[in-house]
Design an enzyme around this catalytic site. Structure first.
Site, mmCIF file in Angstrom:
data_model
loop_
_atom_site.group_PDB
_atom_site.id
_atom_site.type_symbol
_atom_site.label_atom_id
_atom_site.label_comp_id
_atom_site.label_asym_id
_atom_site.label_seq_id
_atom_site.Cartn_x
_atom_site.Cartn_y
_atom_site.Cartn_z
ATOM 1 N N GLU A 218 35.246 35.995 39.978
ATOM 2 C CA GLU A 218 35.016 37.384 39.552
ATOM 3 C C GLU A 218 34.489 37.524 38.121
ATOM 4 O O GLU A 218 34.996 38.325 37.342
ATOM 5 C CB GLU A 218 36.313 38.190 39.729
ATOM 6 C CG GLU A 218 36.784 38.187 41.175
ATOM 7 C CD GLU A 218 38.120 38.901 41.391
ATOM 8 O OE1 GLU A 218 38.618 39.533 40.452
ATOM 9 O OE2 GLU A 218 38.652 38.814 42.511
ATOM 10 N N ASN B 83 33.182 32.554 43.238
ATOM 11 C CA ASN B 83 33.795 33.489 44.180
ATOM 12 C C ASN B 83 33.830 34.900 43.583
ATOM 13 O O ASN B 83 34.186 35.061 42.417
ATOM 14 C CB ASN B 83 35.244 33.009 44.437
ATOM 15 C CG ASN B 83 35.946 33.764 45.543
ATOM 16 O OD1 ASN B 83 35.412 33.896 46.637
ATOM 17 N ND2 ASN B 83 37.152 34.266 45.264
ATOM 18 N N ASP C 99 39.610 40.919 54.497
ATOM 19 C CA ASP C 99 40.551 41.897 55.053
ATOM 20 C C ASP C 99 39.779 43.201 55.220
ATOM 21 O O ASP C 99 38.873 43.495 54.437
ATOM 22 C CB ASP C 99 41.840 42.058 54.231
ATOM 23 C CG ASP C 99 41.623 42.249 52.743
ATOM 24 O OD1 ASP C 99 40.514 42.642 52.316
ATOM 25 O OD2 ASP C 99 42.581 42.029 51.986
#
Ligand code: G2I
Length: 457
Positions: free
Chosen positions: A165, A207, A272
């Protein structure tokens, strides 16, 4: 915290499965198989496509048998949800604490699961002492942290999230401000080079979230990866977290593909999905990954809805009681549907022999599923007992010239090139009649033409 994008409609493109399956057993039949059979668990179905299906796991839940029952039945990759982060592994400077993360790794090793490491560097979840550091002191502390943690887990991690991030939200396409960023723009490449030195066998990933479609943020990352590849900075993969609020963006697959075209693997790392279209949305994500040959696997960020960081949103595949949801079924069906298995054309199969490969021994078959990219491959090998149970097995593989194994899991091996013999480890030697177990390895070079032979005891 990841923003949840507005659901978009996704255009699905499916690609014909190119499954390379070499089988040799008691009858020593070797054949080329154009379509995989339908698996009955997420992990097995993904493996049939040369991919993994993983979950984020919390060490504190490994004593819960409902939790581990699902974990060990369905998932063959594990990401520690918090236990490998900087605050957990180096609570005081220079004092490393691996207890909880080691517990997860031990669980994975005992159950034939591989590990994604998460995360060596991040602006969040830094220990207090690092949060208050800056400049050269922080840069050196980061290097020391990566060296120690990646070194401690050397050989045990399939892929590390080396940097998490680091790009800003919004339209700038630039870096996020943080204490690490303020040590100099080269901090990310220093982190990757340090990780490579500490564990040369692990795939090294960048990521991030809100990078699921083609947007300013994902394009900023794309430009960084392109620059790294052109300058030889070691980067092997990009993780797309995919915390979604419905269908993925319509250019989700195209976005994965443009990164893959730079010469890196792509992985869905923290999936998710909330909302009423959940089952369709999960299927769309799976189909997109299967359509991109360098999309090597999918990880969901928790097992049951009650395990999710998104409290009250029920974004996972199992309900709080551990029951399969509609999203589970759509995910499994999508994994069993069409998809690319290898990125290179299948090779012609070796001749069929009628003589048993292991006369007098217990029969077994070994089927390989390949995930090949330029310069390397992962081979997953499924060992299936014949009509009698096995008390141990040996699989022999002859690698193409120039191919060298860098990493193997769930089997002991002799050698790393030429003819290599894999034997069962303690937990997977006993295989009931007609039952299967899996192991695998990663290698440089080409996996074309691999045709494993199996001998049982
Ligand atoms: O925020 C969701 C994920 C976004 N991408 C990176 C992931 O590492 C991140 O995971 C979450 C974990 O799922 C949470 O469990 O990261 C959070 C921290 O930013 C984790 O939450 C923390 C709580 O904030 C702490 O209060 C708690 O002590 O979990 C800790 C351990 O339970």
């Amino acid at each position: 915290m990841p923003h949840r994008p507005t659901p978009h409609r996704v255009r699905l493109r499916t690609v014909l499965a190119l499954a390379t399956a070499g089988v040799i057993g008691a009858g020593a039949a070797v054949f080329f198989n154009g379509s995989a059979s339908a698996g009955t668990t997420l992990g097995a179905s993904a493996a049939e496509k040369g991919r993994y299906f993983g979950a984020a796991v919390a060490a504190g839940k490994l004593s819960n048998s409902t939790y581990t029952g699902i974990l060990d039945r369905e998932f063959n990759m594990i990401t520690p949800e918090n236990e490998m982060k900087w605050d957990a592994t180096e609570p005081s400077q220079g004092q490393f604490r691996y207890t909880s993360a080691d517990q997860i790794v031990a669980h994975a090793q005992a159950h034939g699961q591989r590990m994604r490491g998460h995360a060596l560097t991040w602006h969040q979840q830094q220990p207090g002492w690092a949060q208050s550091m800056s400049g050269t002191a922080l840069r050196n502390a980061m290097i020391n942290h990566i060296t120690n943690v990646a070194g401690h887990y050397k050989g045990k991690i399939y892929a590390w999230d080396v940097v998490n991030e680091a790009f800003a939200d919004g339209g700038s396409g630039g870096r996020r401000d943080s204490n690490l960023q303020r040590t100099g723009n080269d901090w990310i490449e220093v982190a990757f080079r340090t990780a490579r030195a500490a564990d040369p066998g692990a795939k090294l990933c960048y990521n991030d979230y809100n990078t699921d479609g083609i947007n300013a943020k994902s394009t900023g990352i794309y430009n960084m990866v392109r620059d790294f590849k052109s300058r030889g900075v070691p980067i092997d993969c990009v993780g797309f977290q995919s915390h979604l609020g419905g269908l993925p963006p319509s250019d989700y697959q195209a976005n994965l593909q443009r990164f893959a075209d730079l010469g890196v693997d792509v992985q869905i790392t923290e999936l998710d999905i909330s909302g009423s279209n959940q089952a369709n949305a999960y299927a769309a994500v799976v189909k997109a990954c299967l359509a991109v040959s360098r999309c090597t696997g999918i990880t969901v960020w928790g097992i049951r809805d009650s395990d999710s960081w998104r409290t009250g949103e029920n974004p996972l595949l199992f309900d709080g009681n551990g029951n399969k949801k509609a999203a589970y079924t759509s995910t499994l069906n999508a994994l069993n549907g069409p998809g690319s298995t290898v990125s290179t054309p299948p090779v012609s199969s070796p001749p069929v022999s009628s003589s048993p490969s292991n006369p007098g021994g217990s029969g077994c078959t070994a089927v390989v599923t390949l995930n090949q990219w330029d310069g390397g491959f992962v081979a997953n090998i499924r060992v299936t007992a014949g009509s009698a149970a096995l008390n141990g097995w040996t699989v022999t593989v002859t690698l193409a010239s120039g191919a060298t194994i860098t990493n193997a899991w769930s089997a002991d091996r002799s050698g790393g090139s030429g003819t290599v013999r894999f034997t069962n480890v303690a937990y997977n030697g006993q295989v009931g009649a007609g039952q299967s177990t899996e192991f695998g390895f990663q290698a440089t070079g080409s996996g074309a033409g691999l045709s494993p032979t199996c001998a049982g005891r």
